[in-house]
Design a protein around this motif. Structure first.
Motif, PDB file in Angstrom:
ATOM      1  N   ASP A   1      -4.021 -26.230 -28.246  1.00 22.85           N
ATOM      2  CA  ASP A   1      -3.718 -27.121 -29.365  1.00 22.85           C
ATOM      3  C   ASP A   1      -2.991 -28.369 -28.872  1.00 22.85           C
ATOM      4  N   ALA A   2      -2.077 -28.173 -27.916  1.00 18.15           N
ATOM      5  CA  ALA A   2      -1.368 -29.314 -27.341  1.00 18.15           C
ATOM      6  C   ALA A   2      -2.322 -30.201 -26.546  1.00 18.15           C
TER       7      ALA A   2
ATOM      8  N   VAL B   1      -5.512 -30.700 -27.222  1.00 20.95           N
ATOM      9  CA  VAL B   1      -6.267 -31.481 -28.210  1.00 20.95           C
ATOM     10  C   VAL B   1      -5.397 -32.597 -28.784  1.00 20.95           C
ATOM     11  N   GLN B   2      -4.146 -32.283 -29.075  1.00 19.10           N
ATOM     12  CA  GLN B   2      -3.236 -33.289 -29.609  1.00 19.10           C
ATOM     13  C   GLN B   2      -3.021 -34.414 -28.611  1.00 19.10           C
TER      14      GLN B   2
ATOM     15  N   LYS C   1      -5.712 -36.983 -28.819  1.00 21.86           N
ATOM     16  CA  LYS C   1      -5.621 -37.729 -30.072  1.00 21.86           C
ATOM     17  C   LYS C   1      -4.527 -38.785 -30.015  1.00 21.86           C
ATOM     18  N   THR C   2      -3.395 -38.446 -29.398  1.00 17.99           N
ATOM     19  CA  THR C   2      -2.262 -39.373 -29.366  1.00 17.99           C
ATOM     20  C   THR C   2      -2.324 -40.350 -28.203  1.00 17.99           C
TER      21      THR C   2
ATOM     22  N   GLN D   1      -1.873 -39.376 -24.984  1.00 21.17           N
ATOM     23  CA  GLN D   1      -1.101 -38.885 -23.839  1.00 21.17           C
ATOM     24  C   GLN D   1      -2.014 -38.682 -22.635  1.00 21.17           C
TER      25      GLN D   1
ATOM     26  N   ALA E   1     -12.032 -27.447 -32.441  1.00 21.56           N
ATOM     27  CA  ALA E   1     -11.435 -28.788 -32.464  1.00 21.56           C
ATOM     28  C   ALA E   1     -12.477 -29.898 -32.438  1.00 21.56           C
TER      29      ALA E   1
ATOM     30  N   THR F   1     -12.664 -32.096 -35.654  1.00 23.77           N
ATOM     31  CA  THR F   1     -11.460 -32.924 -35.788  1.00 23.77           C
ATOM     32  C   THR F   1     -11.492 -34.106 -34.833  1.00 23.77           C
TER      33      THR F   1
ATOM     34  N   ALA G   1     -11.498 -38.410 -34.933  1.00 29.65           N
ATOM     35  CA  ALA G   1     -10.277 -39.056 -34.459  1.00 29.65           C
ATOM     36  C   ALA G   1     -10.571 -40.476 -33.980  1.00 29.65           C
TER      37      ALA G   1
END
Length: 561
Positions: free
Chosen positions: A243-244, A246-247, A250-251, A253, A264, A267, A271
């Motif tokens: 999950d991290a 995937v995040q 998106k952000t 990083q 995912a 989603t 994005a």
């Protein structure tokens, strides 16, 4: 393994690498700043794994080989279309009988430490791999090597003990090691115990920093003998939490992720500045349900074989019933969200002509599965819902284990338990640390059923070799399967130079494996990766195979200006 968040990366690296500045950022407040003060172009790659070692001789995990492809040279490269192209070898010829191959090397090549790379380093490397039977993979690529010689600094002469049909696939992963570093680590256990923390190669990237289980930080080799990378650095950052991961894409990083839960995909497709791509993987990852068939004369007791597998699994009727009770399409729909195809044998469908697409699979049929067990004498005499052995000695309760870092196995195990339970088979399910799983697997054979997998070479020989009788004591055989006809066919295909005739043999071997129900292969997964469109461009997504983390993409991506 811990999830390496941004702050931890700063601490570990002594400063987080920054992406290339955009035109609007690079001059903000510093109009007179010289061009050389621009931030380096750093590609950040997020993945769930990490190299198990920087020593190519000892490596097991695919993540290690991703790094080796970037840091080392080989004589040839494997392209995303499945073809081979020149790398360190700029040309080659062979004798009429196919026994002697002469490779001419790119002149004036240097290792990352500035030491010249010559044909002697190639000879050293090939002999090093050949002389150590304890290497997990490398030695197997050299079995046809009779001798390797260097008549001059840019010429390598490889003599084979017999002509083979797949030489290129055997040398493409034989990375060239610097003799001046490795010569002190050639004897006995030193060869696999050497940590190789400097990772001196001659590839397009060189090691800058490394923290096992956290990150691998590479920088461009500006002395590379061919056209070099367009970026300055690449950082592979490990996330133990998907999950991290995937995040992170998106952000922003990270700039690219090599994997994700298929849940995912939807989603990320929505994005901003993220593109999701799917396709046949460059190194197909085959998920398999491994059925322990080791026992009797095939139990490798001298190598620590326990062979405690449930005796029912030695009966093809039981394995066949399990195959009929495996709803592959449901597994694909639920676990992969449709991003896969039904599996047949260990040879995946993305191996092209080597894959036997004429095999008719065992259809999902619970009625037939129950009838097979009933006719074979496996009855539920006490009405508890679990069948017993024909002699009544024990019931059909199987231990089912899988590696704790698998993203697929837990749900797969749950679904197998559901359908197999409907034919009177009970599962005792437990995830194990990968090292613990290895210890009970092979050559111990101290398990009943495992969910695990293989990565495939471009040639079918390696995965076919896993099922050879002589691999049972080595730890390469997971099932303990033994079939003299299969063993003989393996030798034939390894010597057959006619591609059509060799394909016929390889297809016959797959028919035997499927008929014997050596494995249950639930599916072949598609590669699912994602990249940001606002940071770097040029990712290769239009080839038959997909691998954004491969050297083919990382050599050509460049900052968005």
């Amino acid at each position: 393994m811990v999830c390496v968040m941004l702050a931890l990366m700063v601490s570990a690296c002594g400063g987080q690498p920054t992406p290339a500045a955009s035109p609007s950022e690079s001059g903000a407040g510093t109009a007179a700043a010289p061009a050389e003060q621009k931030s380096p172009a750093v590609v950040r790659v997020g993945w769930a794994g990490s190299p198990d070692t920087l020593n190519p001789a000892a490596a097991l995990l695919s993540e290690s080989f991703v790094i080796y492809e970037l840091a080392y040279s080989a004589l040839l490269d494997l392209e995303l279309d499945g073809e081979y192209s020149p790398d360190l070898a700029e040309s080659w010829t062979h004798s009429e009988d196919g026994l002697v191959w002469t490779f001419k090397l790119v002149p004036n090549t240097k290792f990352h430490d500035g030491t010249p790379l010559t044909a002697k380093d190639v000879v050293f490397s090939f002999n090093f791999y050949k002389d150590h039977e304890d290497f997990p993979y490398m030695t197997g690529y050299t079995t046809a090597f009779e001798s390797v010689e260097a008549p001059d600094d840019t010429t390598v002469v490889l003599t084979l003990n017999e002509a083979i049909p797949n030489l290129f696939s055997q040398i493409v992963f034989l990375y060239i090691l610097p003799e001046h570093i490795w010569k002190d680590h050639t004897e006995g256990a030193a060869a696999t115990e050497f940590e190789n923390l400097e990772l001196i190669g001659s590839g397009p990237f060189k090691l800058k920093q490394y923290a096992q289980g956290e990150f691998v930080h590479l920088e461009a080799n500006r002395d590379f003998y061919r056209t070099g990378p367009k970026v300055d650095e690449v950082v592979f950052q490990t996330f133990s939490n998907l999950d991290a991961l995937v995040q992170a894409i998106k952000t922003g990083q990270v700039d690219m992720i090599t994997e994700m839960p298929n849940t995912a995909v939807a989603t990320l497709r929505n994005a901003e500045n993220v593109t999701v791509v799917t396709g046949a993987p460059l190194a197909p990852d085959v998920t398999d349900i491994i059925l322990n068939q080791a026992g009797g004369d095939n139990c490798p007791t001298d190598e620590g074989g326990v062979c405690s597998g449930h005796p029912a699994l030695a009966d093809r009727n039981v394995r066949l019933a399990l195959a009929h009770a495996t709803n592959k399409q449901e597994l694909i729909d639920i676990i992969l969200l449709g991003l896969g195809t039904p599996g047949l044998t260990l040879i995946p469908d993305s191996l092209g002509t080597w894959y036997n697409d004429k095999i008719a699979d065992y259809p999902f049929d619970l009625v037939k599965a129950n009838q097979i067990l009933e006719d074979a004498g496996y009855k539920d005499s006490n009405g508890d819902g679990v069948r017993e052995m024909p002699d009544g000695s024990r019931d059909l309760t199987f231990r089912l284990n899988w590696p704790s870092d698998s993203t697929v196995a837990p749900r797969l195990a749950e679904l197998l338990g559901k359908t197999w339970g409907q034919i009177g088979v009970k599962l005792e399910m437990q995830a194990l640390d990968p090292d613990a799983l290895t210890s009970i697997c092979c050559p111990a054979f101290d398990y009943d059923i495992l969910i695990w997998g293989w990565g495939s070479d471009p040639d079918p020989s390696f995965l076919l070799s896993v099922m050879l009788t002589d691999q049972i004591p080595t730890g390469m055989s997971e099932t303990g399967y033994s079939n003299p006809e299969f063993d003989d066919l393996f030798i034939q295909q390894s010597r057959e130079l006619d591609p059509a005739k060799r394909q016929e043999i390889v297809w016959k071997m797959q028919e035997i494996l499927h008929e014997d129900v050596v494995y249950i292969v639930p599916f072949y997964s598609k590669a699912v990766q994602a990249y940001r469109t606002d940071r770097f461009k040029g990712w290769i997504v239009d080839q038959p195979k997909l691998a954004l983390d491969d050297v083919t993409s990382l050599m050509v991506v460049e900052p968005v200006r």
